[in-house]
Design a protein around this motif. Structure first.
Motif, PDB file in Angstrom:
ATOM      1  N   GLY A 104     -15.812   5.244  -3.533  1.00  0.00           N
ATOM      2  CA  GLY A 104     -14.670   5.737  -4.361  1.00  0.00           C
ATOM      3  C   GLY A 104     -14.656   4.464  -5.144  1.00  0.00           C
ATOM      4  N   ASN A 105     -13.792   6.087  -5.852  1.00  0.00           N
ATOM      5  CA  ASN A 105     -12.776   4.896  -7.015  1.00  0.00           C
ATOM      6  C   ASN A 105     -10.899   4.857  -7.235  1.00  0.00           C
ATOM      7  N   GLU A 106     -11.207   5.114  -6.006  1.00  0.00           N
ATOM      8  CA  GLU A 106      -9.711   5.409  -5.610  1.00  0.00           C
ATOM      9  C   GLU A 106      -8.017   4.398  -6.025  1.00  0.00           C
ATOM     10  N   LEU A 107      -9.047   3.059  -6.172  1.00  0.00           N
ATOM     11  CA  LEU A 107      -8.092   2.245  -6.003  1.00  0.00           C
ATOM     12  C   LEU A 107      -8.425   1.670  -7.466  1.00  0.00           C
ATOM     13  N   SER A 108      -9.213   2.210  -8.099  1.00  0.00           N
ATOM     14  CA  SER A 108      -9.809   1.455  -9.367  1.00  0.00           C
ATOM     15  C   SER A 108      -8.039   1.067  -9.842  1.00  0.00           C
ATOM     16  N   GLY A 109      -8.639  -0.423 -10.216  1.00  0.00           N
ATOM     17  CA  GLY A 109      -7.053  -0.941 -11.141  1.00  0.00           C
ATOM     18  C   GLY A 109      -6.446  -1.123 -10.536  1.00  0.00           C
ATOM     19  N   ALA A 110      -5.921  -2.027  -8.862  1.00  0.00           N
ATOM     20  CA  ALA A 110      -5.297  -2.464  -8.004  1.00  0.00           C
ATOM     21  C   ALA A 110      -5.679  -3.462  -7.394  1.00  0.00           C
ATOM     22  N   LYS A 111      -4.804  -4.446  -7.844  1.00  0.00           N
ATOM     23  CA  LYS A 111      -5.092  -5.791  -6.961  1.00  0.00           C
ATOM     24  C   LYS A 111      -3.988  -5.795  -5.560  1.00  0.00           C
ATOM     25  N   PHE A 112      -4.685  -6.617  -5.027  1.00  0.00           N
ATOM     26  CA  PHE A 112      -4.230  -6.432  -4.233  1.00  0.00           C
ATOM     27  C   PHE A 112      -5.131  -7.862  -3.243  1.00  0.00           C
ATOM     28  N   VAL A 113      -3.941  -8.730  -2.385  1.00  0.00           N
ATOM     29  CA  VAL A 113      -4.139  -9.996  -1.322  1.00  0.00           C
ATOM     30  C   VAL A 113      -4.005  -9.510   0.252  1.00  0.00           C
ATOM     31  N   ILE A 114      -5.179  -9.775   0.865  1.00  0.00           N
ATOM     32  CA  ILE A 114      -5.000  -9.487   1.960  1.00  0.00           C
ATOM     33  C   ILE A 114      -5.184 -10.756   2.874  1.00  0.00           C
ATOM     34  N   GLY A 115      -3.921 -11.104   3.848  1.00  0.00           N
ATOM     35  CA  GLY A 115      -4.109 -11.760   4.667  1.00  0.00           C
ATOM     36  C   GLY A 115      -4.275 -11.350   6.292  1.00  0.00           C
ATOM     37  N   SER A 116      -4.554 -12.132   6.916  1.00  0.00           N
ATOM     38  CA  SER A 116      -5.716 -12.371   8.508  1.00  0.00           C
ATOM     39  C   SER A 116      -4.470 -12.950   9.091  1.00  0.00           C
ATOM     40  N   LYS A 117      -4.251 -12.931  10.603  1.00  0.00           N
ATOM     41  CA  LYS A 117      -3.973 -14.058  11.107  1.00  0.00           C
ATOM     42  C   LYS A 117      -5.306 -15.289  12.276  1.00  0.00           C
ATOM     43  N   ASP A 118      -4.762 -15.935  12.526  1.00  0.00           N
ATOM     44  CA  ASP A 118      -6.209 -16.725  12.757  1.00  0.00           C
ATOM     45  C   ASP A 118      -7.132 -16.593  13.779  1.00  0.00           C
ATOM     46  N   VAL A 152      -7.717   6.023   1.814  1.00  0.00           N
ATOM     47  CA  VAL A 152      -8.862   5.629   2.311  1.00  0.00           C
ATOM     48  C   VAL A 152      -8.713   4.597   3.915  1.00  0.00           C
ATOM     49  N   LEU A 153      -7.092   4.544   3.883  1.00  0.00           N
ATOM     50  CA  LEU A 153      -7.033   3.294   5.421  1.00  0.00           C
ATOM     51  C   LEU A 153      -7.439   3.945   6.196  1.00  0.00           C
ATOM     52  N   LYS A 154      -6.541   5.609   6.841  1.00  0.00           N
ATOM     53  CA  LYS A 154      -6.618   6.253   8.089  1.00  0.00           C
ATOM     54  C   LYS A 154      -8.019   6.678   8.557  1.00  0.00           C
ATOM     55  N   PRO A 155      -8.443   6.683   7.620  1.00  0.00           N
ATOM     56  CA  PRO A 155      -9.885   7.420   8.385  1.00  0.00           C
ATOM     57  C   PRO A 155     -10.392   6.043   9.862  1.00  0.00           C
ATOM     58  N   VAL A 156     -10.907   5.059   8.741  1.00  0.00           N
ATOM     59  CA  VAL A 156     -11.128   3.638   9.665  1.00  0.00           C
ATOM     60  C   VAL A 156     -10.005   3.813  10.685  1.00  0.00           C
ATOM     61  N   ILE A 157      -9.229   3.599  10.338  1.00  0.00           N
ATOM     62  CA  ILE A 157      -7.541   2.984  10.898  1.00  0.00           C
ATOM     63  C   ILE A 157      -8.288   4.058  12.889  1.00  0.00           C
ATOM     64  N   ALA A 158      -8.272   5.821  12.179  1.00  0.00           N
ATOM     65  CA  ALA A 158      -8.868   5.919  13.805  1.00  0.00           C
ATOM     66  C   ALA A 158      -9.786   5.648  14.510  1.00  0.00           C
ATOM     67  N   LYS A 159     -11.038   5.265  13.763  1.00  0.00           N
ATOM     68  CA  LYS A 159     -12.039   4.532  14.386  1.00  0.00           C
ATOM     69  C   LYS A 159     -12.019   3.616  15.156  1.00  0.00           C
ATOM     70  N   LEU A 160     -10.578   2.747  14.886  1.00  0.00           N
ATOM     71  CA  LEU A 160     -11.414   1.265  15.669  1.00  0.00           C
ATOM     72  C   LEU A 160     -10.416   1.719  17.322  1.00  0.00           C
ATOM     73  N   ASP A 161     -10.750   2.189  18.583  1.00  0.00           N
ATOM     74  CA  ASP A 161     -10.956   2.547  19.904  1.00  0.00           C
ATOM     75  C   ASP A 161     -10.802   0.419  20.424  1.00  0.00           C
ATOM     76  N   ASP A 162     -10.044   0.922  22.059  1.00  0.00           N
ATOM     77  CA  ASP A 162     -11.198  -0.189  22.090  1.00  0.00           C
ATOM     78  C   ASP A 162     -12.372  -0.690  22.951  1.00  0.00           C
ATOM     79  N   THR A 163     -13.621   0.432  23.198  1.00  0.00           N
ATOM     80  CA  THR A 163     -14.118  -0.038  23.383  1.00  0.00           C
ATOM     81  C   THR A 163     -14.635  -0.508  21.988  1.00  0.00           C
ATOM     82  N   THR A 164     -14.632   0.077  20.015  1.00  0.00           N
ATOM     83  CA  THR A 164     -15.056  -0.855  19.547  1.00  0.00           C
ATOM     84  C   THR A 164     -14.876  -2.265  19.077  1.00  0.00           C
TER      85      THR A 164
END
Length: 321
Positions: free
Chosen positions: A35-49, A275-287
């Motif tokens: 999709g192109n919902e975030l076309s033109g957006a720029k993000f820097v994404i971090g995470s823990k280690d 964009v994020l919510k449908p993915v977030i909903a699928k991330l359960d303990d088993t997955t």
């Protein structure tokens, strides 16, 4: 003592270290378009280690790219404190954190809320009001802390709960050895708080501070320690045949994962939620356990595991290559 599995995990750890030792590990994954919902957006994404958070970071990297954003990958940035400081200082735009961590560590509340939904809402509301940090989530997964022991030793010592460890420390202190990460050793929702809540008094020479992966393998060996601090969504628990002890006083908070992002960034790009919510909903303990095991047990790269899961779950379009 699961010698074969321990060897597999050690080999996998070496592969994982190579795969995640530097930021920007997603370059090997083909670009995709969803999709192109975030076309033109720029993000820097971090995470823990640690593995799970690196993979969650990679999920965000791959997903936002697929929706048109330009993304700088700074996953595997360090522990909780470096990521939070980077978010607040605008060095990164987002990273995944956990509701219990937000409530106890960032917001300095002493008592966790036992209801998951209420805990998340309280964390999200207070962090937004006080710090202008928005929590997008939560995931169903609850990656809380726990103490584990190899199953055969649990039967030998007759331990099923953390209170049993407290009794063991009094009656047979030589058997009450513990392996923990350095961060867990200092956090209010870690060893200091646990010791206070349960009245657990372990001699310093019975506590070993080790890297995350080594905590699991040493707990499995039973030489450095009988008990180890683990994450409940970690695939190595079942792979090594460890038994998780019951937190019978319900000390550990609930740790539902969510994307933390500065509110100004969220307001600028409201499509982030869509964009994020449908993915977030699928991330359960088993997955999450399965994904973690693919990295920590099978030795696959977090970027590939994350992209493969997104693709097979229908969240990525066809490859542009």
């Amino acid at each position: 003592m699961h010698v074969r599995k321990t060897f597999t995990l050690l080999a996998a750890a070496a592969l994982t270290l190579t795969a995640t030792s530097a930021c920007g590990s997603s370059d090997s994954v083909e670009a995709a378009s969803a999709g192109n919902e975030l076309s033109g957006a720029k993000f820097v994404i971090g995470s823990k280690d640690f593995t799970e958070n690196i993979m969650l970071g990679q999920i965000a990297v791959q997903l936002l790219k697929a929706h048109g954003a330009e993304v700088e990958d700074k996953t595997n940035l360090g522990g909780t404190v470096p990521n939070r400081k980077a978010l607040e200082s605008k060095s990164i735009d987002m990273y995944w954190d956990y509701s219990g961590t937000g409530w106890i560590e960032h917001l300095k509340n002493a008592t966790p809320i036992p209801d998951a939904a209420k805990q998340f809402k309280a964390t999200a509301d207070e962090d937004l009001a006080k710090n202008k940090i928005r929590w997008v989530g939560p995931t169903p997964l609850n990656n809380t802390y726990a103490l584990a022991i190899r199953s055969e030793k649990a039967k030998e010592l007759g331990v099923k709960t953390i209170s049993d460890v407290v009794k063991l420390a009094k009656t047979n202190p030589d058997q009450a050895s513990l392996c923990v990460e350095s961060e867990f050793s200092t956090r209010d929702d870690g060893l200091p708080g646990l010791s206070k809540a349960y009245g657990l008094n372990l001699p310093k020479d019975k506590i070993s501070q080790l890297d995350t992966g080594v905590v699991y393998t040493e707990t499995d060996k039973g030489q450095t320690c009988n008990f180890g601090e683990v994450y409940t969504t970690d695939g190595r628990i079942s792979a090594l045949g460890l038994t998780v002890l019951q937190d019978d006083k319900h000390f550990f908070p609930i740790y539902n994962a969510a994307v933390t992002v500065r509110d100004e960034t969220y307001q600028k790009y409201p499509a982030l939620e869509k964009v994020l919510k449908p993915v977030i909903a699928k991330l359960d303990d088993t997955t999450m356990r399965k994904l973690n095991a693919q990295v920590d047990v099978d030795g696959e790269e977090p970027s590939k595991v994350s992209a493969d899961w997104l693709r097979t779950s229908g969240f990525l379009g066809k490859s542009d290559a």
